[in-house]
Design an enzyme around this catalytic site. Structure first.
Site, PDB file in Angstrom:
ATOM      1  N   TYR A 143       0.858  -1.179   0.000  1.00  0.00           N
ATOM      2  CA  TYR A 143       0.000   0.000   0.000  1.00  0.00           C
ATOM      3  C   TYR A 143       0.893   1.228   0.000  1.00  0.00           C
ATOM      4  O   TYR A 143       1.845   1.307   0.764  1.00  0.00           O
ATOM      5  CB  TYR A 143      -0.902   0.010   1.238  1.00  0.00           C
ATOM      6  CG  TYR A 143      -1.760   1.250   1.383  1.00  0.00           C
ATOM      7  CD1 TYR A 143      -2.814   1.492   0.497  1.00  0.00           C
ATOM      8  CD2 TYR A 143      -1.529   2.168   2.405  1.00  0.00           C
ATOM      9  CE1 TYR A 143      -3.608   2.631   0.627  1.00  0.00           C
ATOM     10  CE2 TYR A 143      -2.331   3.304   2.542  1.00  0.00           C
ATOM     11  CZ  TYR A 143      -3.362   3.531   1.655  1.00  0.00           C
ATOM     12  OH  TYR A 143      -4.144   4.650   1.795  1.00  0.00           O
ATOM     13  N   ASP A 238       9.333   3.047  -0.506  1.00  0.00           N
ATOM     14  CA  ASP A 238       8.295   3.675   0.300  1.00  0.00           C
ATOM     15  C   ASP A 238       8.518   3.245   1.751  1.00  0.00           C
ATOM     16  O   ASP A 238       8.125   2.159   2.164  1.00  0.00           O
ATOM     17  CB  ASP A 238       6.908   3.256  -0.200  1.00  0.00           C
ATOM     18  CG  ASP A 238       5.793   3.895   0.624  1.00  0.00           C
ATOM     19  OD1 ASP A 238       6.108   4.653   1.568  1.00  0.00           O
ATOM     20  OD2 ASP A 238       4.620   3.638   0.314  1.00  0.00           O
ATOM     21  N   LYS A 266       4.635   8.791   8.965  1.00  0.00           N
ATOM     22  CA  LYS A 266       4.414   8.119  10.256  1.00  0.00           C
ATOM     23  C   LYS A 266       5.421   8.565  11.338  1.00  0.00           C
ATOM     24  O   LYS A 266       5.236   9.613  11.919  1.00  0.00           O
ATOM     25  CB  LYS A 266       4.347   6.604  10.056  1.00  0.00           C
ATOM     26  CG  LYS A 266       3.158   6.269   9.128  1.00  0.00           C
ATOM     27  CD  LYS A 266       2.680   4.846   9.107  1.00  0.00           C
ATOM     28  CE  LYS A 266       1.339   4.786   8.390  1.00  0.00           C
ATOM     29  NZ  LYS A 266       1.313   4.051   7.148  1.00  0.00           N
TER      30      LYS A 266
HETATM   31  C1  LIG Z   1       0.644   4.588   5.794  1.00  0.00           C
HETATM   32  C2  LIG Z   1       1.337   4.386   4.525  1.00  0.00           C
HETATM   33  C3  LIG Z   1       1.170   5.274   3.435  1.00  0.00           C
HETATM   34  C4  LIG Z   1       0.149   6.371   3.437  1.00  0.00           C
HETATM   35  O1  LIG Z   1       0.409   7.316   4.410  1.00  0.00           O
HETATM   36  P1  LIG Z   1      -0.793   8.298   4.883  1.00  0.00           P
HETATM   37  O2  LIG Z   1      -0.116   9.240   5.805  1.00  0.00           O
HETATM   38  O3  LIG Z   1      -1.803   7.406   5.533  1.00  0.00           O
HETATM   39  O4  LIG Z   1      -1.325   8.948   3.664  1.00  0.00           O
HETATM   40  C5  LIG Z   1       1.959   5.090   2.323  1.00  0.00           C
HETATM   41  N1  LIG Z   1       2.846   4.089   2.257  1.00  0.00           N
HETATM   42  C6  LIG Z   1       3.029   3.224   3.269  1.00  0.00           C
HETATM   43  C7  LIG Z   1       4.058   2.152   3.142  1.00  0.00           C
HETATM   44  C8  LIG Z   1       2.270   3.327   4.419  1.00  0.00           C
HETATM   45  O5  LIG Z   1       2.423   2.424   5.405  1.00  0.00           O
END
Ligand SMILES: *Cc1c(COP(=O)(O)O)cnc(C)c1O
Length: 431
Positions: A143, A238, A266
């Site tokens: 994701y 990512d 995060k």
């Molecule tokens: C949480 C997450 C996102 C999206 O981040 P948001 O702040 O919720 O938009 C993108 N990539 C990864 C790997 C994630 O865990």
């Protein structure tokens, strides 16, 4: 008698779609009413009915220091007292960028944004603008936020381009994204052999944490690096979830891979909306105002949010921080795994740094198809029994778990004992 949680949820559903501002919070996959959280402190959260839980979600990863860490809260309060937002440069943004570039050698330049979704969306636009190519490779079960190019599932054939995985995403956009199996380096090599000159970027979670936890085979990540280098495509790690969660050098340090671009989020906001994308100077030089690729944000680099994030990043640099976090995460996994084994339950668990996966399956999964083989009914029973006993895990078998520095050995022993009791009841009383 209805609980306050139920009352709030009923009210919420009248004005907010599904009663929640992000879908997984609605408990659709496990059923029941989500607790409405009133406060958090250290390893615990308290809901609207006054029930306290040991929290292994940590706001889905950011709260590596636990809830309401006094230094992080003080940093945000102090910043708030000087003004909430200026829409003009501030020194603290420079400090944050300097720190990120120092901690991650792959970052020459970094830009702050407000969510992981923005970071990945911008990194992809930048990769396309830099290479002058359109195609994108992503992996099933990873994701990367909810932008159009990334809400794509695999097409019907192995090397056919993707279909939208969400309503509202034009097929014409999904067609630019090729979705391959995680950990399958052969598929990656084939895709490059066939389309290499047209591939702008590969985006990957270097440790997948959005299909429960799936650890990478080191050769898989190495093959992504090699193929991107060979064909001049941009490798995007990512690390929104793994960044400063699996270690101070992030997943790229752990596996010794130098991506071209990295996205963060995060943990770098410590519970406030801060995310970032950054990488090689010549690529970052294509972003506005230096180059033709547009990206902007009214609240980007917000001083309150950056203060909380910076304070978090300072605290996690304490000597031994990640050794201790990893030790506790391993202890939790080993404890629950041993309890399941004593009751003959098909179960496995693993962790990387401060994130972990629990699986109702005898072996840890290596890709999305194997995650789908986990026993979802067994997970749901476990989830609800643990929640009743005051242990808050993610309300879905497809999410990873998170440890914080605030969790004590006693907390972990309590959770393991609760899991043992849940397994015992399940086996002796049948389900
Ligand atoms: C949480 C997450 C996102 C999206 O981040 P948001 O702040 O919720 O938009 C993108 N990539 C990864 C790997 C994630 O865990």
């Amino acid at each position: 008698m209805t609980s306050r949680n139920q009352q709030f949820f009923e009210r919420a559903r009248k004005v907010i779609p599904g009663g929640v501002n992000s879908p997984v919070r609605a408990f659709r996959s496990v059923g029941g009413t989500p607790p409405f959280i009133v406060s958090g402190r250290g390893s615990r959260i308290t809901d609207a009915d006054g029930k306290s839980y040991l929290d292994y979600v940590g706001s889905w990863g950011p709260l590596i220091l636990g809830h309401a860490h006094p230094k992080v809260v003080a940093a945000a309060q102090e910043a708030a007292s000087r003004g909430l937002s200026f829409g003009a440069p501030t020194e603290i943004e420079v400090e944050m960028a300097e720190l990120l570039c120092r901690l991650l050698p792959s970052l020459d330049r970094v830009r702050l944004v407000s969510s992981g979704t923005e970071a990945t969306m911008s990194a992809i636009r930048l990769a396309r603008g830099y290479t002058g190519r359109d195609l994108l490779i992503k992996f099933e079960g990873c994701y990367h936020g909810h932008s159009d190019s990334l809400l794509v599932k695999a097409g019907s054939g192995l090397l056919t381009f993707g279909n939208p995985s969400s309503g509202g995403v034009p097929a014409s956009i999904a067609q630019h994204t090729l979705v391959l199996d995680y950990n399958d380096d052969e598929a990656v090599e084939q895709a490059f052999a066939q389309h290499g000159e047209r591939i702008a970027a590969v985006i990957v979670e270097p440790v997948a944490g959005n299909m429960n936890l799936v650890a990478p085979r080191p050769e898989f990540l190495q093959s992504l690096r090699a193929q991107c280098t060979k064909y001049g495509s941009v490798l995007i790690f990512d690390e929104v979830m793994t960044g400063f969660r699996v270690g101070l050098a992030c997943a790229q340090g752990l596996y010794g891979i130098h991506p071209d671009l990295t996205t963060l989020g995060k943990v770098i906001g410590g519970g406030m909306p801060v995310a970032a994308f950054g990488g090689r100077r010549e690529i970052m030089g294509k972003i506005a105002p230096l180059g033709p690729v547009y990206q902007a944000g009214t609240l980007s680099g917000n001083p309150l949010a950056v203060a909380a994030g910076l304070s978090t990043l300072e605290l996690i640099q304490a000597p031994g921080f990640f050794v201790e976090l990893e030790r506790k995460t391993k202890a939790l996994c080993a404890g629950i795994e041993a309890a399941a084994a004593r009751h003959g339950i098909a179960f496995s668990a693993q962790s990387v740094g401060g994130m972990f996966g629990l699986y109702f399956r005898s072996e840890c999964p290596k890709n999305f198809a194997e995650v789908m083989q986990c026993d979802q009914d067994a997970f749901n029973l476990f989830f609800h029994a643990m929640l009743d006993a005051g242990h808050y895990f993610a309300p879905s078998p497809f999410e990873a778990g998170f440890m914080s520095a605030a969790h004590s050995d006693t907390d972990i022993a309590e959770t393991v004992a609760a899991a043992e009791e849940v397994f015992r009841v399940q086996v002796t009383e049948g389900r």
